[in-house]
Design a protein around this motif. Structure first.
Motif, mmCIF file in Angstrom:
data_model
loop_
_atom_site.group_PDB
_atom_site.id
_atom_site.type_symbol
_atom_site.label_atom_id
_atom_site.label_comp_id
_atom_site.label_asym_id
_atom_site.label_seq_id
_atom_site.Cartn_x
_atom_site.Cartn_y
_atom_site.Cartn_z
ATOM 1 N N ASN A 1 -20.264 50.035 -12.666
ATOM 2 C CA ASN A 1 -20.709 50.002 -12.898
ATOM 3 C C ASN A 1 -20.706 49.388 -15.087
ATOM 4 O O ASN A 1 -21.911 48.887 -15.050
ATOM 5 C CB ASN A 1 -21.232 52.086 -13.224
ATOM 6 C CG ASN A 1 -22.524 52.438 -12.987
ATOM 7 O OD1 ASN A 1 -23.460 52.726 -12.223
ATOM 8 N ND2 ASN A 1 -21.397 53.459 -11.724
ATOM 9 N N SER A 2 -19.920 49.548 -14.853
ATOM 10 C CA SER A 2 -19.637 48.929 -16.011
ATOM 11 C C SER A 2 -19.519 47.401 -16.124
ATOM 12 O O SER A 2 -20.017 47.032 -17.310
ATOM 13 C CB SER A 2 -18.230 49.786 -16.996
ATOM 14 O OG SER A 2 -18.098 50.911 -17.239
ATOM 15 N N SER A 3 -18.426 46.632 -14.778
ATOM 16 C CA SER A 3 -18.387 45.205 -15.116
ATOM 17 C C SER A 3 -19.379 44.927 -14.357
ATOM 18 O O SER A 3 -20.155 43.869 -14.970
ATOM 19 C CB SER A 3 -17.779 45.773 -14.218
ATOM 20 O OG SER A 3 -16.339 45.576 -14.146
ATOM 21 N N THR A 4 -21.011 45.487 -14.367
ATOM 22 C CA THR A 4 -21.995 45.099 -13.245
ATOM 23 C C THR A 4 -23.513 45.160 -14.627
ATOM 24 O O THR A 4 -22.756 43.911 -14.818
ATOM 25 C CB THR A 4 -22.578 46.174 -12.057
ATOM 26 O OG1 THR A 4 -22.042 45.582 -11.469
ATOM 27 C CG2 THR A 4 -24.182 44.672 -11.641
ATOM 28 N N TYR A 5 -22.541 46.003 -15.095
ATOM 29 C CA TYR A 5 -23.831 46.183 -16.931
ATOM 30 C C TYR A 5 -23.532 45.258 -17.330
ATOM 31 O O TYR A 5 -24.055 44.027 -18.316
ATOM 32 C CB TYR A 5 -24.027 47.437 -17.221
ATOM 33 C CG TYR A 5 -24.808 47.499 -18.079
ATOM 34 C CD1 TYR A 5 -25.738 47.689 -18.618
ATOM 35 C CD2 TYR A 5 -24.112 47.495 -19.901
ATOM 36 C CE1 TYR A 5 -26.350 47.628 -19.663
ATOM 37 C CE2 TYR A 5 -24.937 47.491 -21.000
ATOM 38 C CZ TYR A 5 -26.086 47.623 -20.923
ATOM 39 O OH TYR A 5 -27.001 48.082 -22.031
ATOM 40 N N TYR A 6 -22.470 44.874 -18.157
ATOM 41 C CA TYR A 6 -21.641 44.008 -18.818
ATOM 42 C C TYR A 6 -22.024 42.326 -18.290
ATOM 43 O O TYR A 6 -22.085 41.632 -19.189
ATOM 44 C CB TYR A 6 -20.591 44.210 -19.430
ATOM 45 C CG TYR A 6 -19.997 45.668 -19.966
ATOM 46 C CD1 TYR A 6 -21.115 45.755 -21.351
ATOM 47 C CD2 TYR A 6 -20.120 46.677 -19.866
ATOM 48 C CE1 TYR A 6 -21.535 47.266 -22.449
ATOM 49 C CE2 TYR A 6 -19.164 48.086 -20.198
ATOM 50 C CZ TYR A 6 -20.579 47.972 -21.976
ATOM 51 O OH TYR A 6 -20.583 48.841 -22.636
ATOM 52 N N CYS A 7 -21.502 42.114 -17.233
ATOM 53 C CA CYS A 7 -21.416 41.134 -16.779
ATOM 54 C C CYS A 7 -22.887 40.314 -17.162
ATOM 55 O O CYS A 7 -23.503 39.020 -17.388
ATOM 56 C CB CYS A 7 -21.530 40.546 -15.154
ATOM 57 S SG CYS A 7 -21.222 39.458 -14.712
ATOM 58 N N ILE A 8 -24.183 41.316 -16.935
ATOM 59 C CA ILE A 8 -25.107 40.818 -16.885
ATOM 60 C C ILE A 8 -25.942 40.455 -17.649
ATOM 61 O O ILE A 8 -26.704 39.969 -18.726
ATOM 62 C CB ILE A 8 -26.603 41.626 -15.902
ATOM 63 C CG1 ILE A 8 -26.031 41.247 -13.808
ATOM 64 C CG2 ILE A 8 -27.683 41.231 -16.086
ATOM 65 C CD1 ILE A 8 -26.839 42.046 -13.504
ATOM 66 N N LEU A 9 -25.600 42.042 -19.355
ATOM 67 C CA LEU A 9 -25.731 41.463 -20.294
ATOM 68 C C LEU A 9 -25.357 40.553 -20.878
ATOM 69 O O LEU A 9 -25.854 39.876 -21.743
ATOM 70 C CB LEU A 9 -25.152 42.674 -20.917
ATOM 71 C CG LEU A 9 -25.685 42.835 -22.494
ATOM 72 C CD1 LEU A 9 -27.241 43.342 -23.271
ATOM 73 C CD2 LEU A 9 -24.624 44.375 -23.371
ATOM 74 N N GLY A 10 -23.851 40.061 -20.615
ATOM 75 C CA GLY A 10 -23.248 39.188 -21.381
ATOM 76 C C GLY A 10 -24.112 37.785 -21.240
ATOM 77 O O GLY A 10 -24.110 36.889 -21.731
ATOM 78 N N ALA A 11 -24.330 37.371 -19.636
ATOM 79 C CA ALA A 11 -25.350 36.387 -19.024
ATOM 80 C C ALA A 11 -26.327 36.163 -19.577
ATOM 81 O O ALA A 11 -27.228 35.208 -20.690
ATOM 82 C CB ALA A 11 -25.488 36.640 -17.535
ATOM 83 N N ILE A 12 -27.427 37.702 -20.157
ATOM 84 C CA ILE A 12 -28.204 37.616 -20.654
ATOM 85 C C ILE A 12 -27.913 37.135 -22.494
ATOM 86 O O ILE A 12 -28.751 36.334 -22.672
ATOM 87 C CB ILE A 12 -28.779 38.740 -21.124
ATOM 88 C CG1 ILE A 12 -29.586 39.217 -19.767
ATOM 89 C CG2 ILE A 12 -30.377 39.050 -22.166
ATOM 90 C CD1 ILE A 12 -29.761 41.018 -19.696
ATOM 91 N N LYS A 13 -26.714 37.331 -22.757
ATOM 92 C CA LYS A 13 -26.778 37.313 -24.063
ATOM 93 C C LYS A 13 -26.426 35.723 -24.438
ATOM 94 O O LYS A 13 -26.555 34.584 -25.586
ATOM 95 C CB LYS A 13 -25.379 37.701 -24.783
ATOM 96 C CG LYS A 13 -25.975 39.165 -24.727
ATOM 97 C CD LYS A 13 -24.900 40.431 -25.593
ATOM 98 C CE LYS A 13 -25.370 41.898 -26.055
ATOM 99 N NZ LYS A 13 -24.599 41.914 -27.076
ATOM 100 N N TYR A 14 -26.035 34.624 -23.367
ATOM 101 C CA TYR A 14 -25.173 33.141 -23.655
ATOM 102 C C TYR A 14 -26.853 33.041 -23.475
ATOM 103 O O TYR A 14 -26.446 32.053 -24.206
ATOM 104 C CB TYR A 14 -24.665 33.952 -22.043
ATOM 105 C CG TYR A 14 -24.526 31.804 -21.899
ATOM 106 C CD1 TYR A 14 -23.591 30.826 -22.670
ATOM 107 C CD2 TYR A 14 -25.639 31.262 -20.377
ATOM 108 C CE1 TYR A 14 -23.367 29.298 -22.376
ATOM 109 C CE2 TYR A 14 -25.268 29.802 -21.175
ATOM 110 C CZ TYR A 14 -24.304 28.989 -21.609
ATOM 111 O OH TYR A 14 -24.148 28.065 -21.358
#
Length: 254
Positions: free
Chosen positions: A188-201
């Motif tokens: 859950n955490s890895s998926t969430y932060y991975c997509i969130l990181g992509a959005i922020k990038y």
């Protein structure tokens, strides 16, 4: 007069009945599966009944159901059935190549048109569905580019199907932890932060490109998980469906 709009996504289909700019009612059904035809017909019976429906606009990214949609809609709509595409839009709206314009999906076009109907100027649309899409629009409301990557559900499903021991799970906000302690929390955490990181990038990438203030729009089934991270963003669960209606208005010259 009422207009029927159908937004066909890879996972869900959103069907809405419009009068003026207002959605009178909408129904969502599963796109894939053997029950699509029956579910779609029942949805139209509920939405349309004996109402006077002038036209139907369809935004579809699933060509395999288009004929089914056309056949069923004909029973309820007196006027035209319009499958939305870039051919209805002027070249000046696009900064992508001619081929890029032709390849642009109806869902992306509807997102762009609805965002532009809300506000002029540079903007990012973050559409988080089966696929994640980050759409760049320039200061003149022109489509600049789109980035496409795995959607949240696709990300988790691929992890599970590509490995022997990782379970196939659905994202749960309660399972997202800064320091996860067990497998489901980790996924859950890895998926969430991975997509969130992509959005922020991509937001930072766009910021460097436009060098001025811009607006952020969220849409798609998984946007509800991420919109809270961006306090000044705009979110509408029927964003693409409303874009379908705005696209129809452009075609009709409204």
């Amino acid at each position: 007069m009422k207009t029927l709009c159908v937004e066909v996504g890879n996972t869900r289909t959103n069907i809405g009945l419009f009068e003026g700019d207002k959605i009178l009612k909408n129904i969502q059904i599963n796109t894939k599966g053997k029950y699509f035809s029956n579910d779609f017909n029942k949805a139209l019976e509920t939405l349309c009944g004996n109402k006077n429906i002038i036209d139907c606009a369809v935004s579809s990214v699933v060509d395999s159901v288009n004929k089914t949609i056309e056949n069923i809609v004909q029973k309820f709509v007196k006027g035209k059935i319009i499958f939305l595409s870039s051919k209805f839009l002027p070249d000046k709206m696009f900064l992508v190549s001619k081929k890029g314009k032709e390849e642009t999906g109806a869902d992306i076009l509807c997102d762009i048109i609805y965002a532009n109907s809300i506000k002029n100027g540079p903007k990012i649309i973050i559409d988080l569905g089966t696929a994640s899409k980050v759409i760049f629009i320039d200061k003149k409301n022109r489509f600049l580019t789109v980035y496409i990557f795995l959607g949240l559900g696709s990300f988790l499903s691929l992890l599970s199907s590509s490995t022997e021991k990782l379970p196939n799970i659905r994202l749960k906000i309660s399972k997202i932890k800064p320091i996860p302690k067990e497998t489901k929390e980790t996924l859950n955490s890895s998926t969430y932060y991975c997509i969130l990181g992509a959005i922020k990038y991509y937001i930072e990438h766009f910021k460097k490109h436009v060098n001025k203030k811009f607006d952020i729009f969220f849409c798609g089934g998984h946007s509800e998980f991420f919109k809270k991270e961006f306090s000044n963003s705009f979110y509408d669960k029927n964003f693409t469906l409303k874009g379908c209606y705005e696209f129809y208005k452009i075609i009709k010259g409204c």
